[in-house]
Write a protein that holds these residues in place. Structure first.
Motif, PDB file in Angstrom:
ATOM      1  N   VAL A  16       0.834  -1.208   0.000  1.00 11.15           N
ATOM      2  CA  VAL A  16       0.000   0.000   0.000  1.00 11.15           C
ATOM      3  C   VAL A  16       0.865   1.252   0.000  1.00 11.15           C
ATOM      4  O   VAL A  16       0.630   2.187  -0.779  1.00 11.15           O
ATOM      5  CB  VAL A  16      -0.953   0.016   1.214  1.00 11.15           C
ATOM      6  CG1 VAL A  16      -1.738   1.333   1.263  1.00 11.15           C
ATOM      7  CG2 VAL A  16      -1.914  -1.165   1.148  1.00 11.15           C
ATOM      8  N   LEU A  17       1.881   1.265   0.843  1.00 10.36           N
ATOM      9  CA  LEU A  17       2.742   2.449   0.929  1.00 10.36           C
ATOM     10  C   LEU A  17       3.510   2.672  -0.374  1.00 10.36           C
ATOM     11  O   LEU A  17       3.727   3.815  -0.794  1.00 10.36           O
ATOM     12  CB  LEU A  17       3.704   2.331   2.110  1.00 10.36           C
ATOM     13  CG  LEU A  17       3.212   2.845   3.469  1.00 10.36           C
ATOM     14  CD1 LEU A  17       3.096   4.362   3.436  1.00 10.36           C
ATOM     15  CD2 LEU A  17       1.877   2.241   3.868  1.00 10.36           C
ATOM     16  N   ARG A  18       3.929   1.596  -1.016  1.00 16.06           N
ATOM     17  CA  ARG A  18       4.616   1.727  -2.305  1.00 16.06           C
ATOM     18  C   ARG A  18       3.657   2.304  -3.351  1.00 16.06           C
ATOM     19  O   ARG A  18       4.022   3.189  -4.131  1.00 16.06           O
ATOM     20  CB  ARG A  18       5.160   0.378  -2.775  1.00 16.06           C
ATOM     21  CG  ARG A  18       5.888   0.441  -4.115  1.00 16.06           C
ATOM     22  CD  ARG A  18       6.523  -0.890  -4.455  1.00 16.06           C
ATOM     23  NE  ARG A  18       7.647  -1.191  -3.578  1.00 16.06           N
ATOM     24  CZ  ARG A  18       8.877  -0.757  -3.782  1.00 16.06           C
ATOM     25  NH1 ARG A  18       9.161  -0.003  -4.855  1.00 16.06           N
ATOM     26  NH2 ARG A  18       9.845  -1.067  -2.941  1.00 16.06           N
ATOM     27  N   ALA A  19       2.419   1.828  -3.366  1.00 14.62           N
ATOM     28  CA  ALA A  19       1.435   2.330  -4.322  1.00 14.62           C
ATOM     29  C   ALA A  19       1.135   3.806  -4.082  1.00 14.62           C
ATOM     30  O   ALA A  19       1.019   4.587  -5.038  1.00 14.62           O
ATOM     31  CB  ALA A  19       0.140   1.505  -4.227  1.00 14.62           C
ATOM     32  N   TRP A  20       1.025   4.210  -2.821  1.00 12.94           N
ATOM     33  CA  TRP A  20       0.812   5.624  -2.507  1.00 12.94           C
ATOM     34  C   TRP A  20       1.990   6.465  -2.991  1.00 12.94           C
ATOM     35  O   TRP A  20       1.812   7.491  -3.643  1.00 12.94           O
ATOM     36  CB  TRP A  20       0.643   5.815  -1.003  1.00 12.94           C
ATOM     37  CG  TRP A  20      -0.679   5.397  -0.454  1.00 12.94           C
ATOM     38  CD1 TRP A  20      -1.802   5.047  -1.162  1.00 12.94           C
ATOM     39  CD2 TRP A  20      -1.032   5.279   0.935  1.00 12.94           C
ATOM     40  NE1 TRP A  20      -2.817   4.717  -0.306  1.00 12.94           N
ATOM     41  CE2 TRP A  20      -2.377   4.858   0.983  1.00 12.94           C
ATOM     42  CE3 TRP A  20      -0.330   5.492   2.116  1.00 12.94           C
ATOM     43  CZ2 TRP A  20      -3.045   4.642   2.194  1.00 12.94           C
ATOM     44  CZ3 TRP A  20      -0.985   5.275   3.320  1.00 12.94           C
ATOM     45  CH2 TRP A  20      -2.337   4.864   3.355  1.00 12.94           C
ATOM     46  N   ALA A  21       3.198   6.023  -2.651  1.00 15.45           N
ATOM     47  CA  ALA A  21       4.394   6.803  -2.989  1.00 15.45           C
ATOM     48  C   ALA A  21       4.548   6.951  -4.506  1.00 15.45           C
ATOM     49  O   ALA A  21       4.979   8.000  -4.998  1.00 15.45           O
ATOM     50  CB  ALA A  21       5.634   6.159  -2.388  1.00 15.45           C
ATOM     51  N   LYS A  22       4.199   5.904  -5.248  1.00  8.95           N
ATOM     52  CA  LYS A  22       4.341   5.938  -6.704  1.00  8.95           C
ATOM     53  C   LYS A  22       3.390   6.945  -7.356  1.00  8.95           C
ATOM     54  O   LYS A  22       3.611   7.349  -8.494  1.00  8.95           O
ATOM     55  CB  LYS A  22       4.092   4.547  -7.290  1.00  8.95           C
ATOM     56  CG  LYS A  22       5.252   3.586  -7.069  1.00  8.95           C
ATOM     57  CD  LYS A  22       4.921   2.175  -7.512  1.00  8.95           C
ATOM     58  CE  LYS A  22       4.782   2.086  -9.012  1.00  8.95           C
ATOM     59  NZ  LYS A  22       4.573   0.673  -9.445  1.00  8.95           N
ATOM     60  N   GLU A  23       2.364   7.357  -6.620  1.00  7.85           N
ATOM     61  CA  GLU A  23       1.456   8.377  -7.144  1.00  7.85           C
ATOM     62  C   GLU A  23       2.146   9.739  -7.221  1.00  7.85           C
ATOM     63  O   GLU A  23       1.752  10.595  -8.017  1.00  7.85           O
ATOM     64  CB  GLU A  23       0.215   8.480  -6.254  1.00  7.85           C
ATOM     65  CG  GLU A  23      -0.674   7.248  -6.282  1.00  7.85           C
ATOM     66  CD  GLU A  23      -1.826   7.336  -5.296  1.00  7.85           C
ATOM     67  OE1 GLU A  23      -1.868   8.330  -4.520  1.00  7.85           O
ATOM     68  OE2 GLU A  23      -2.680   6.448  -5.287  1.00  7.85           O
ATOM     69  N   GLU A  24       3.169   9.941  -6.398  1.00  4.46           N
ATOM     70  CA  GLU A  24       3.833  11.242  -6.307  1.00  4.46           C
ATOM     71  C   GLU A  24       5.291  11.227  -6.758  1.00  4.46           C
ATOM     72  O   GLU A  24       5.819  12.259  -7.175  1.00  4.46           O
ATOM     73  CB  GLU A  24       3.773  11.751  -4.859  1.00  4.46           C
ATOM     74  CG  GLU A  24       2.370  11.894  -4.288  1.00  4.46           C
ATOM     75  CD  GLU A  24       1.598  13.038  -4.920  1.00  4.46           C
ATOM     76  OE1 GLU A  24       2.236  13.956  -5.473  1.00  4.46           O
ATOM     77  OE2 GLU A  24       0.347  12.995  -4.877  1.00  4.46           O
TER      78      GLU A  24
END
Length: 212
Positions: free
Chosen positions: A68-76
């Motif tokens: 989840v954290l990787r997916a969030w970070a990849k948004e930015e």
């Protein structure tokens, strides 16, 4: 406000979690293990907002903390791959050893330890180009020269990332969470028997912003 719930032997079912924890709020659900993430998806506890596109282009729900954290970070941010990071570290070691084959071989011998140190420092937000190594970490070094090598290796490594316009997963997550720790007012973390630096960072930033 942070609240700790404990259970023994049997995990609480969906009805109990919805009644006593979720209480009709929008929430984010994070798990400590992949097995627990799979089980909670079967229990239909993972919200649709945690649906992301995987590396194969397929949409799927994530609940495992790192996913989840990787997916969030990849948004930015543009994240470097672990393979590219290994290559950059080898190059950093070559640069730091400057033709000293004995030093180069010594550094490469402990490659796995060096890359883990880089990830750990990134998770704690320690960039030795901008700050000194904390004293408690200095005290753990068996040789003062290691600090010099570490500073030079990390500097070359980070400069290489900067040239590529990339960030480590750990660095990107810290920066992301400092800006927006979670998209919901309620964050549920299940199965965590101890907390990593990034998990602590999430909790700290959630508490600062009044998340439950």
């Amino acid at each position: 406000m942070l609240t700790l719930y404990t259970y023994e032997n049997q995990r609480p079912d969906r009805e109990i979690i919805e009644k006593y924890i979720i209480k009709g709020l929008k929430y984010t659900y994070l798990t400590a293990t992949a097995a627990l993430a799979t089980q909670r998806e079967k229990d239909k506890l993972i919200p649709d907002e945690q649906r992301f596109t995987d590396v194969d282009g397929q949409e799927r729900k994530y609940a495992l903390f790192g996913d989840v954290l990787r997916a969030w970070a990849k948004e930015e941010f543009s994240l470097s791959s672990r393979g590219d990071e290994k290559t950059m570290l080898f190059r950093a070691m070559d640069e730091v050893s400057k033709g000293n084959t004995q030093l180069r071989d010594l550094l490469r011998h402990d490659f796995s330890s060096w890359i883990r140190i880089l990830y750990d420092l990134a998770a704690e937000g320690i960039d030795l180009r901008k700050t000194q190594l904390p004293q408690e970490k200095r005290d753990q070094l068996v040789n003062p020269l290691i600090e010099t090598h570490l500073k030079n290796i990390q500097s070359f490594f980070y400069n290489s990332l900067d040239k590529e316009g990339k960030q480590l997963f750990e660095s990107a997550v810290r920066e992301y969470l400092s800006l927006k720790p979670a998209p919901t007012d309620l964050v549920i973390m299940e199965g965590f028997t101890f907390l990593t630096e990034l998990q602590v960072w999430l909790l700290q930033n959630c508490e600062k912003r009044g998340r439950k």
